[in-house]
Design an enzyme around this catalytic site. Sequence first.
Site, short mmCIF file in Angstrom:
data_model
loop_
_atom_site.label_atom_id
_atom_site.label_comp_id
_atom_site.label_asym_id
_atom_site.label_seq_id
_atom_site.Cartn_x
_atom_site.Cartn_y
_atom_site.Cartn_z
N CYS A 134 2.97 -5.38 16.26
CA CYS A 134 2.15 -4.49 17.22
C CYS A 134 0.74 -4.83 17.18
O CYS A 134 -0.05 -5.12 16.01
CB CYS A 134 2.52 -3.04 16.64
SG CYS A 134 4.17 -2.46 16.50
N CYS B 213 -1.96 -2.75 14.88
CA CYS B 213 -1.48 -2.79 13.47
C CYS B 213 -2.04 -3.57 12.36
O CYS B 213 -1.67 -4.67 12.78
CB CYS B 213 -0.09 -2.32 13.46
SG CYS B 213 0.41 -1.84 11.65
N GLU C 35 0.74 -1.17 -0.03
CA GLU C 35 0.10 0.00 0.06
C GLU C 35 0.90 1.28 0.04
O GLU C 35 1.90 1.35 0.59
CB GLU C 35 -1.02 -0.04 1.25
CG GLU C 35 -1.87 -1.23 1.40
CD GLU C 35 -2.73 -1.08 2.80
OE1 GLU C 35 -3.19 -2.21 3.09
OE2 GLU C 35 -2.76 0.12 3.28
N CYS D 214 4.63 -7.69 7.55
CA CYS D 214 5.48 -7.02 8.70
C CYS D 214 5.68 -8.23 9.81
O CYS D 214 4.65 -8.87 9.99
CB CYS D 214 5.03 -6.05 9.52
SG CYS D 214 5.92 -5.05 10.61
N CYS E 193 -2.62 2.16 7.62
CA CYS E 193 -1.76 1.21 6.86
C CYS E 193 -2.11 -0.19 6.97
O CYS E 193 -2.63 -0.63 8.21
CB CYS E 193 -0.53 1.48 6.89
SG CYS E 193 0.23 1.07 8.67
N CYS F 22 3.34 8.00 1.70
CA CYS F 22 3.49 7.08 2.48
C CYS F 22 3.86 5.88 2.01
O CYS F 22 3.04 5.18 1.38
CB CYS F 22 2.29 7.01 3.62
SG CYS F 22 2.58 5.76 4.96
N1 SAH Z 1 7.12 -0.18 11.27
C1 SAH Z 1 7.35 1.16 11.47
C2 SAH Z 1 6.59 1.94 10.24
C3 SAH Z 1 5.01 1.68 10.00
S1 SAH Z 1 3.92 1.98 11.18
C4 SAH Z 1 6.67 1.68 12.83
O1 SAH Z 1 6.36 0.99 13.58
O2 SAH Z 1 7.08 3.03 13.14
C5 SAH Z 1 3.73 3.68 10.94
C6 SAH Z 1 3.13 4.41 12.40
O3 SAH Z 1 1.66 4.06 12.30
C7 SAH Z 1 3.54 3.62 13.66
O4 SAH Z 1 3.88 4.85 14.54
C8 SAH Z 1 2.55 2.67 14.07
O5 SAH Z 1 2.80 2.40 15.37
C9 SAH Z 1 1.39 3.48 13.88
N2 SAH Z 1 0.24 2.68 13.33
C10 SAH Z 1 0.23 1.46 13.13
N3 SAH Z 1 -1.16 0.79 13.09
C11 SAH Z 1 -1.98 2.13 13.71
C12 SAH Z 1 -3.23 2.12 14.00
N4 SAH Z 1 -4.11 1.31 13.88
N5 SAH Z 1 -3.61 3.52 14.36
C13 SAH Z 1 -2.92 4.17 14.74
N6 SAH Z 1 -1.44 4.15 14.38
C14 SAH Z 1 -0.90 3.27 14.04
#
Ligand code: SAH
Length: 341
Positions: free
Chosen positions: A117, A120, A93, A113, A333, A106
């Site tokens: 998390c 996410c 994406e 991944c 994302c 972005c």
């Molecule tokens: N792996 C990297 C970059 C990708 S995620 C990282 O973790 O930073 C980009 C940002 O979006 C990160 O801060 C991540 O924690 C956040 N993110 C992911 N899913 C999310 C969600 N559902 N709501 C808000 N932020 C989210």
Amino acid sequence: MEKIDILSLTLEELQEKLLQIGEKKYRALQVFQWLHCKKAESFEEMTNISAQTKAALVEKFYINSTKIQKRLVSSIDNTVKYLYALPDGNKVETVLMEYHHGNSICLSTQAGCKMGCKFCASTKAGFVRNLLPSEILLQIYETERDSGRKIDSVVLMGIGEPLDNFDNTVKFLNILSHKDGRNMSLRHVSLSTCGLADKIYALAELKLPLTLSVSLHAPTDEKRSEIMPVNLKYPIKELIKACGDYFRITGRRISFEFSLIKGVNDDMETAKELISLLKPLGVCHVNLIPINEIREGGYQKSGFVSVFQQTLIKGGLNATVRRTLGADIEAACGQLRRDNI
Ligand code: SAH
């Protein structure tokens, strides 16, 4: 002989490869400009290259490509979300956003991944592979071609963990910022990491002028490990030390991302812990993100975003709230890819 992915080569690498096949060094510069300034999609288009050289190029190299599988346009704010299909069928994406200072993109750095998390969507379908430098670049080139808009800044915040694909990400940055190519200043690039401390040191050594964003989301090990398994490997003390050292080595202030989740990390006690954790670092910035609710997570948006921000500011931290863009097109994302694999 397997052909070489020419879009993934730095100018220096391309020079070396062309010298090996008996071409002059300046040819590499011409080809590099065709690829990265004019976004050529075939060797045929390269009008200042002789037919003989073109034939040699076709034999040794290929120009990677990606196809738009889906395009969603927000009717609220012009945000465009692309689902790109890579040649091997993997999908990633890319999101194009309009800000008052220009167009920002972005980008994804991995197909899937492995960081896990909990909130996410990108991690839910698992990890498939790293993206090549060409596949990261093509998200920019293809989006510019399709939208007719010029991209002014880049955030590596799409699917994947950029520091887990370290070499390809650094090569992508090298090609993107090369003065003879796309020539984008790395001051217009942000790289977001979930906190791979050893890689933060490796990045610091390169002294790139980009902005490092660290996804913190919780100020204590207890809370952070619950929502971010990476914290078990790189606990907060180690991560914050790496951040402090990064600032000392590069002179670049770090931005901390903090997604506010109802009942998990949005209380005033957490805000105070965050202040105590980050204040000793000196200059840093906290970017509060209202959580995007995903199907699997069970996590909900916090109603305390504004008071949380005010508490941080009163405590001496620089804190902003990220604007939500593309709310009508699932711009968070990972959601589009997950639904299309
Ligand atoms: N792996 C990297 C970059 C990708 S995620 C990282 O973790 O930073 C980009 C940002 O979006 C990160 O801060 C991540 O924690 C956040 N993110 C992911 N899913 C999310 C969600 N559902 N709501 C808000 N932020 C989210």
